[in-house]
Design an enzyme around this catalytic site. Structure first.
Site, short mmCIF file in Angstrom:
data_model
loop_
_atom_site.label_atom_id
_atom_site.label_comp_id
_atom_site.label_asym_id
_atom_site.label_seq_id
_atom_site.Cartn_x
_atom_site.Cartn_y
_atom_site.Cartn_z
N ARG A 1 35.61 58.26 44.22
CA ARG A 1 34.28 57.01 44.51
C ARG A 1 33.97 56.13 44.21
O ARG A 1 32.48 55.36 44.09
CB ARG A 1 32.89 57.37 45.83
CG ARG A 1 33.37 58.90 46.90
CD ARG A 1 32.42 58.24 48.07
NE ARG A 1 32.51 58.95 49.71
CZ ARG A 1 32.36 60.73 49.09
NH1 ARG A 1 31.86 60.44 48.27
NH2 ARG A 1 32.81 61.31 50.69
N LYS B 1 39.33 42.37 39.63
CA LYS B 1 40.72 42.96 40.44
C LYS B 1 41.53 44.19 40.39
O LYS B 1 41.95 43.77 39.94
CB LYS B 1 41.21 41.45 41.43
CG LYS B 1 40.47 40.12 42.35
CD LYS B 1 41.73 39.66 42.34
CE LYS B 1 40.49 37.97 43.42
NZ LYS B 1 41.28 37.48 43.50
N GLU C 1 49.90 31.23 33.52
CA GLU C 1 48.67 31.73 34.42
C GLU C 1 47.26 30.92 32.89
O GLU C 1 46.76 30.15 33.11
CB GLU C 1 47.78 33.14 33.66
CG GLU C 1 48.65 34.39 35.17
CD GLU C 1 47.73 34.35 36.34
OE1 GLU C 1 47.06 32.88 36.57
OE2 GLU C 1 49.12 34.22 37.93
N LYS D 1 38.56 32.52 32.96
CA LYS D 1 38.19 32.81 34.30
C LYS D 1 36.92 33.64 34.00
O LYS D 1 36.28 33.74 35.56
CB LYS D 1 39.22 34.20 34.27
CG LYS D 1 38.99 35.23 34.86
CD LYS D 1 40.78 35.85 35.07
CE LYS D 1 40.43 36.37 36.47
NZ LYS D 1 41.76 37.48 36.58
N GLU E 1 34.89 35.90 45.16
CA GLU E 1 35.47 34.90 45.43
C GLU E 1 34.78 34.90 46.93
O GLU E 1 35.97 34.56 47.74
CB GLU E 1 36.77 36.00 46.36
CG GLU E 1 38.23 34.58 46.31
CD GLU E 1 39.67 34.82 45.95
OE1 GLU E 1 39.45 35.29 45.05
OE2 GLU E 1 40.42 34.29 46.43
N ARG F 1 35.45 30.93 42.90
CA ARG F 1 36.87 31.82 42.57
C ARG F 1 38.40 31.65 42.97
O ARG F 1 38.88 31.82 42.43
CB ARG F 1 36.64 33.10 42.47
CG ARG F 1 37.02 34.56 41.92
CD ARG F 1 37.31 35.74 42.29
NE ARG F 1 37.72 36.61 41.43
CZ ARG F 1 37.91 37.57 40.69
NH1 ARG F 1 36.58 38.78 40.67
NH2 ARG F 1 38.72 38.73 39.79
N ASN G 1 43.49 31.21 42.02
CA ASN G 1 44.61 31.31 43.08
C ASN G 1 45.60 30.10 42.62
O ASN G 1 46.88 29.85 43.61
CB ASN G 1 44.63 31.05 44.12
CG ASN G 1 43.95 33.13 43.55
OD1 ASN G 1 44.86 34.11 43.45
ND2 ASN G 1 42.59 33.30 44.53
N HIS H 1 49.41 30.51 43.57
CA HIS H 1 49.66 32.03 43.71
C HIS H 1 50.43 31.77 45.88
O HIS H 1 50.29 32.63 45.74
CB HIS H 1 48.29 32.47 43.28
CG HIS H 1 48.09 32.86 42.42
ND1 HIS H 1 47.94 32.27 41.10
CD2 HIS H 1 48.04 33.97 41.37
CE1 HIS H 1 47.67 32.62 40.25
NE2 HIS H 1 48.01 33.83 39.94
N HIS I 1 53.02 33.85 45.78
CA HIS I 1 52.99 35.35 46.01
C HIS I 1 54.58 35.20 47.30
O HIS I 1 55.09 36.26 47.06
CB HIS I 1 52.13 35.21 46.41
CG HIS I 1 50.56 36.22 46.15
ND1 HIS I 1 49.54 36.10 46.45
CD2 HIS I 1 50.90 36.82 44.53
CE1 HIS I 1 48.69 36.81 45.11
NE2 HIS I 1 49.44 36.84 44.41
N HIS J 1 55.61 37.94 37.59
CA HIS J 1 54.39 37.06 38.73
C HIS J 1 53.60 35.93 38.38
O HIS J 1 53.86 34.83 38.83
CB HIS J 1 53.10 38.05 38.80
CG HIS J 1 51.96 37.18 39.10
ND1 HIS J 1 51.51 37.03 39.90
CD2 HIS J 1 51.00 36.69 38.45
CE1 HIS J 1 50.46 36.62 40.15
NE2 HIS J 1 49.94 36.87 39.68
#
Lengths: 364, 364
Positions: free
Chosen positions: B121, B143, B185, B227, B237, B241, B245, B248, B252, B265
Site C-alpha cells: 500500500r 503520475k 515534450e 511542469k 489534474e 494540469r 496533455n 497527447h 495516444h 511516445h
C-alpha cells in the site's frame, strides 16, 4: 423497516465520509448525492448478485448504472479477477468521474476499492458491505488491495470511500460461519481498546449469534466507531493503527498456509487472538485468567481456537516473516497489555514465541 | 564532471522533493539520505542495466541494494512485467520501509512508481531518469501506471518520488530517435505557457539535437521548472494540469493504433501537437502562420509530422473516446489560444475535428 439507526462520521479531513447503519436501508436510501458524475459501476459477486444487486441498482436513481459480477471467494482476490473490473470499465467507457460501488464482503470491498484507486489513477467509490466482517472491518479505514501468491494484501492502496451504507438485513442470508468470522473482529475492538464494550459483548454474545437486529446494529456501530477513532488518529498506519492487527500476524500465516479461502479471515483472526493472548501471558503482560477470558469469548462466538493440525512452528515463522508490519526484517507483533489494551512490539522474546507456537501446533 | 548545474524543488507541501540536474552525477552523488530504511531495490531494464546499474548501485553507500532487470519496451508496461517487481520484493522480503529506484526511461519510471505506490500500500521511490523524455516529463508530477489493452496508462496512481537525479551524461548513449522524442515534450512546454522559452528553443534546437551539455541541462531545467509550476498548482489534474496533455489525445490514439512501442511516445506527441495546432486554426484560435511555426519547430527536432498512413479518422475517433481527460463521454482536447498559451476545451466543433482528421489521415 428502513430507519437509519446510527450515523457515524469517519473524520479524515477532506477525505471524511459518513457511515449509515440500519435495517432495510438497501434500495430505500438514495445514494446518488454521493455520485459526482453520471456513471456508476457496481462490483459484486455471483453469490451476492441474485440477492442484492437489484436493491443496489435502485439506490442510484437518475444515474447510468452497470455492473460486473465476479466469482466468489478469497482465492479470486487476484490480479486476473481485478482486471475484469478494468475490462468492464474500459469497454463501457467509464470516465474518471465514474463511481465504483462495492456490493459484497471484504474481498469485493478490497478489490473494488483497489480498482477505484487505480482506474485512471483514482476514481470515487462507495461501499455497501453485506457481511458482518466487512461491515465492521473494511468499511472503515480505506485499506484496499489484492493478494500475491507470496503474501496476503501485499498489493494495494489507501483509498477512502465517499459513503458506506450498512444494511444489517443483509446479514440474514449470511452463513453462520461468516457471522462468527465477523464476531471475531468485533471482539478484537473490545480486546484492543474498549473494555466496556468487551463487557457488553460478553453479556450479549447470545443475541449477536442469533442476529438480533438491535444488538447487531449496536455492535456494528460501536466497532466502526472504535476503528474510525483509531484510523482518524493514524490514517496510514504510522503507529497506533497497527493495534488493529491483533491476531492478524498469526491469522494471516494460518490463512496463507491453509490456502486462501479455506479458513475465513475472521476464523483465522479468532485463533490468532488466542495465540497472541498466550504469548502475552508468556511475556508477563496479562494473567492466565485474562487468557482464559479471551479463549471464552472467542469460543462463545463459535470460532476455532487452534491452527490447522498439520501446521508447524516453522510454517508460522516463515509465513510471518513477510508480514507488512515488519520493519527491516524485525518481526512485529500486537500483544495485550491488559484485556482491553493492546500494544505493538518488536521485542517479544524468540523463546516465548517459539513456546507459543509449539503449544498451538500439532494439537488437532 | 560531476557538478550539480541546477537544483529545483517541486513544491507539493509534505510531498515536496528536489530534482538534481547535472553532468556525471550518477554514482558521484550520495542518494542514501533519501532512503529511510536499509533496503533499496533498483528497477531497470536490460538495455540500461549494462550501462548504468553499477553507477546506480554506487549511489547508495551503506544500504542493502538489490535489483530487478525488466525487458525493454512500452509493450512490457503491463501487469505481468510489473509483477516481476513484486515477486522480487517479496522473495527478498522487502518491508514497507524499502525504497524503490527507477533507473531508465519513462516505462521503467512509470512502472517502478506504480509498484512503489502499490507495494504494501505504498513505499518510497527515487527516480534516475536516463532518457531525455523521462527527464523532462515523468520526473515531475508523480503520475505512475501501466497500460491496459484498451488504453494507455489506464491503471495507475499519483505517487511522488522522494528525489529525482538527472545525469545528462546518460543521454550520450541515447539513440537519436529518442533524443527527438524528448525534444517533443520540451517543445510542448514552450507551446503551452512559455513563449520566451519557445524563442530560446527555436534559436538553440541545433545545439539540442547535438546534445550540447549546457544547452541540454538548460532545456531540462526549464522544462522541469515549467511542469513543476503547473503540477504544484494542480497535483491531481483537476484543471490546469490538463494543458500538459497538448498533443497527447491525438498522440495516444496514434500509439495505441500503431501498437505500443512502434511509435515512441514523444514522436506521437510531436505529430499530435501539429494536429492540435491545425484544429486550433480551424477553431479560429491561432493563425495559419502560427500553425506553420509549430510545424517548423517540430520538424527541426527531427520528429514525424503525420500519423501512420493506414490510420483513418474513425480509428482516431474510437481511440480518442477512451481518453482519461474525457468527462461523461464528452471529448476534451488541449488547443492553442496562441503560440505559448494552451487551454482545455470540450467545445471544439465536431466538423472542425473531422476536417483535421481527414486532412492528416491517408497522407503517407
Amino acid at each position: 423497516m428502513s430507519e437509519i439507526l446510527h450515523r457515524l462520521s469517519v473524520d479524515l479531513g477532506e477525505r471524511s465520509y459518513p457511515i449509515l447503519i440500519g435495517a432495510g436501508l438497501l434500495g430505500s436510501v438514495d445514494l446518488s448525492p454521493w455520485v459526482e458524475g453520471s456513471q456508476v459501476m457496481i462490483v459484486t459477486n455471483e453469490t451476492v448478485a441474485p440477492l442484492y444487486l437489484k436493491g443496489a441498482e435502485a439506490s442510484f436513481p437518475g444515474k447510468s448504472v452497470s455492473s460486473v459480477i465476479l466469482p466468489d471467494g478469497e482465492k479470486y482476490k487476484d490480479w486476473q479477477t481485478l482486471n475484469r473490473v478494468f475490462d468492464a470499465l474500459l469497454e463501457e467507457r467509464h470516465s474518471r468521474k465514474t463511481t465504483l460501488v462495492a456490493l459484497g464482503g471484504g474481498v469485493v470491498g478490497d478489490m473494488t476499492g483497489f480498482a477505484a484507486a487505480c482506474y485512471q489513477r483514482g476514481v470515487s467509490f462507495i461501499q455497501i458491505p453485506t457481511t458482518l466482517l466487512s461491515q465492521v472491518d473494511s468499511s472503515v479505514g480505506g485499506k484496499t488491495g489484492i493478494n500475491h501468491p507470496l503474501g496476503k494484501n501485499m498489493i494495494g492502496a489507501f483509498h477512502q470511500p465517499s459513503v458506506v451504507l450498512i444494511d444489517t438485513d443483509t446479514l440474514k442470508t449470511l452463513p453462520p460461519r461468516e457471522v462468527s468470522a465477523g464476531l471475531a473482529e468485533i471482539i478484537k475492538y473490545g480486546l484492543i481498546r474498549e473494555p466496556v464494550f468487551l463487557n457488553w459483548l460478553e453479556a450479549n454474545m447470545d443475541r449477536l449469534t442469533r442476529l438480533d437486529t438491535d444488538a447487531v446494529a449496536e455492535a456494528v456501530y460501536r466497532s466502526c466507531a472504535c476503528k474510525a477513532d483509531v484510523v482518524a488518529q493514524d490514517e496510514k498506519e504510522g503507529g497506533l493503527r497497527a493495534i488493529l492487527n491483533l491476531g492478524h500476524t498469526f491469522g494471516h500465516a494460518i490463512e496463507t498456509f491453509a490456502g486462501y479461502g479455506h479458513w475465513l479471515h475472521g476464523e483465522a483472526v479468532g485463533t490468532g487472538m488466542i495465540m497472541a493472548a498466550d504469548l502475552s501471558v508468556r511475556e508477563g503482560m496479562i494473567s492466565q485468567s485474562d487468557y482464559q477470558r479471551v479463549v471464552r469469548i472467542v469460543q462463545s462466538a463459535v470460532l476455532p481456537q487452534l491452527p490447522p493440525g498439520n501446521m508447524t512452528p516453522d510454517d508460522f515463522m516463515s509465513l510471518m516473516a513477510v508480514d507488512k508490519k515488519n520493519v527491516d526484517g524485525q518481526l512485529r507483533l500486537v500483544l495485550l497489555r491488559s484485556v482491553g489494551e493492546a500494544e505493538v512490539t518488536a521485542d517479544a522474546s524468540k523463546e516465548h514465541l517459539a513456546a507459543t507456537l509449539s503449544a498451538f501446533c500439532g494439537q488437532q
